[in-house]
Design a protein around this motif. Sequence first.
Motif, mmCIF file in Angstrom:
data_model
loop_
_atom_site.group_PDB
_atom_site.id
_atom_site.type_symbol
_atom_site.label_atom_id
_atom_site.label_comp_id
_atom_site.label_asym_id
_atom_site.label_seq_id
_atom_site.Cartn_x
_atom_site.Cartn_y
_atom_site.Cartn_z
ATOM 1 N N UNK A 197 0.846 -1.199 0.000
ATOM 2 C CA UNK A 197 0.000 0.000 0.000
ATOM 3 C C UNK A 197 0.883 1.251 0.000
ATOM 4 N N UNK A 198 2.188 1.034 -0.183
ATOM 5 C CA UNK A 198 3.105 2.175 -0.191
ATOM 6 C C UNK A 198 2.949 2.973 -1.480
ATOM 7 N N UNK A 199 2.643 4.274 -1.361
ATOM 8 C CA UNK A 199 2.486 5.088 -2.573
ATOM 9 C C UNK A 199 3.734 5.058 -3.457
ATOM 10 N N UNK A 200 4.920 5.005 -2.834
ATOM 11 C CA UNK A 200 6.157 4.961 -3.623
ATOM 12 C C UNK A 200 6.243 3.682 -4.442
ATOM 13 N N UNK A 201 5.870 2.569 -3.807
ATOM 14 C CA UNK A 201 5.953 1.293 -4.523
ATOM 15 C C UNK A 201 4.884 1.215 -5.618
ATOM 16 N N UNK A 202 3.703 1.723 -5.321
ATOM 17 C CA UNK A 202 2.659 1.737 -6.348
ATOM 18 C C UNK A 202 3.109 2.620 -7.520
ATOM 19 N N UNK A 203 3.835 3.684 -7.193
ATOM 20 C CA UNK A 203 4.367 4.559 -8.256
ATOM 21 C C UNK A 203 5.374 3.800 -9.129
ATOM 22 N N UNK A 349 -7.903 4.776 1.185
ATOM 23 C CA UNK A 349 -6.857 5.687 0.714
ATOM 24 C C UNK A 349 -6.056 5.035 -0.428
ATOM 25 N N UNK A 350 -5.687 3.774 -0.230
ATOM 26 C CA UNK A 350 -4.943 3.070 -1.275
ATOM 27 C C UNK A 350 -5.808 2.905 -2.521
ATOM 28 N N UNK A 351 -7.094 2.632 -2.318
ATOM 29 C CA UNK A 351 -7.991 2.471 -3.473
ATOM 30 C C UNK A 351 -7.992 3.737 -4.344
ATOM 31 N N UNK A 352 -7.984 4.912 -3.664
ATOM 32 C CA UNK A 352 -7.966 6.161 -4.453
ATOM 33 C C UNK A 352 -6.686 6.268 -5.270
ATOM 34 N N UNK A 353 -5.561 5.878 -4.653
ATOM 35 C CA UNK A 353 -4.286 5.915 -5.388
ATOM 36 C C UNK A 353 -4.327 4.944 -6.572
ATOM 37 N N UNK A 354 -4.846 3.754 -6.308
ATOM 38 C CA UNK A 354 -4.906 2.725 -7.356
ATOM 39 C C UNK A 354 -5.789 3.195 -8.521
ATOM 40 N N UNK A 355 -6.921 3.785 -8.191
ATOM 41 C CA UNK A 355 -7.840 4.252 -9.241
ATOM 42 C C UNK A 355 -7.185 5.329 -10.096
ATOM 43 N N UNK A 356 -6.511 6.276 -9.415
ATOM 44 C CA UNK A 356 -5.821 7.352 -10.152
ATOM 45 C C UNK A 356 -4.712 6.790 -11.026
ATOM 46 N N UNK A 357 -3.942 5.888 -10.437
ATOM 47 C CA UNK A 357 -2.838 5.253 -11.161
ATOM 48 C C UNK A 357 -3.352 4.528 -12.399
ATOM 49 N N UNK A 358 -4.444 3.819 -12.218
ATOM 50 C CA UNK A 358 -4.975 3.010 -13.328
ATOM 51 C C UNK A 358 -5.446 3.901 -14.483
ATOM 52 N N UNK A 359 -6.080 5.017 -14.147
ATOM 53 C CA UNK A 359 -6.518 5.950 -15.196
ATOM 54 C C UNK A 359 -5.313 6.419 -16.003
#
Length: 365
Positions: A197-203, A349-359
């Motif tokens: 769920x780390x924003x850096x790793x998702x990035x 919170x992670x879901x919002x990051x994932x959704x943005x990332x996916x778009x």
Amino acid sequence: MTRKALWLSATSAFLAVFTLGAHAENRVVNVFNWSDYIDSSIIDDFTKETGIKVVYDTFDSNEILETKLLAGGSGYDVVVPSGNFLARQIQAGVFQKLDKSKLPNISNMWDTVMERTAKYDPGNEYSINYMWGTVGIGYNIKKVQAALGTDKIDSWDVFFNPESLAKLKDCGVYVLDSPADIIPAALKYLGLDPNSTSPDEIAKAEETLLKVRPYIRKFHSSEYINALANGDICLAVGWSGDVFQGRNRADEAKQGVEIGYSVPKEGAQMWFDQMAIPADAPHVAEAHEFLNYMMKPEVIAKSSNYVLYANGNKASQQFIDKAILEDPAIYPDAATLQKLYTVSPYDPKTQRIITRTWTKIVTGQ
Ligand code: N2P
């Protein structure tokens, strides 16, 4: 009894019988399941046996199902979310507890699978496993051989390495339009925790996917079955049974298309699709009858034999085609199981990051 009273009681008796009869004829269950996920003769047999009409709709995305469930009033009686989505939907109060006294066939279920699904639905109080499978790589054996000089795909590298995927661009690459399937795979490829769920790793996962984005023709979660079968694409990141259905359709078409499926050595996701009854389901009794029917060993075996996914019903295994039961890409052996991981539901919170990332990934920006 006066003549009038007699007439009244005769009328009400008639009405009672008539209403009961009409009720029996009108019994309905509204089912919302994944596309390409059942042998339709099962639906007909259920109606023949119970008199309950099935209104059967399909979807190919957990997000679409979730939007309907959270809005409420979907009108569905049985829905089939994947475990990681089911877990947070249970939290949100979307489902009702199953009445196990109406589900005697639950004794056919497989403890090994129930232990795993309890991670999403503690005590398995709200759901019953329908099918389970993996996320892997489906590919056109001859086209991949021609483009890469090998038809042995055993690693995510064929997809996540831009140099490799560039070579497959022209013959066509499809990817599931499913962030909760693809982002964990990218993390796993990078040697990170697929549940990070780390924003850096998702990035980092985003960066990896953006590098291969130019070589992806389409994000779609069901069209790849026919696209593989027709030879329109050479690679799809997809769900195991769907790829196998593509392989079978290719075999039937006899145009020389050969389809393979790989569970990459770095690891692949194992998911569980669970049947559940919405809290506001209009036909709760019929929903239970449907679930109980789906837990008959012969019935669910027929479904697995058709959709080429493993199911969570132990007693059904005697009715499953040997080739399916013995295929480790469908019923994993110990060595394959070692490579499989499961995913947890995303927190908000992670879901919002994932959704943005996916778009960003899908639009390529
Ligand atoms: C059925 C695909 C279901 C797998 N076509 C995803 N949960």
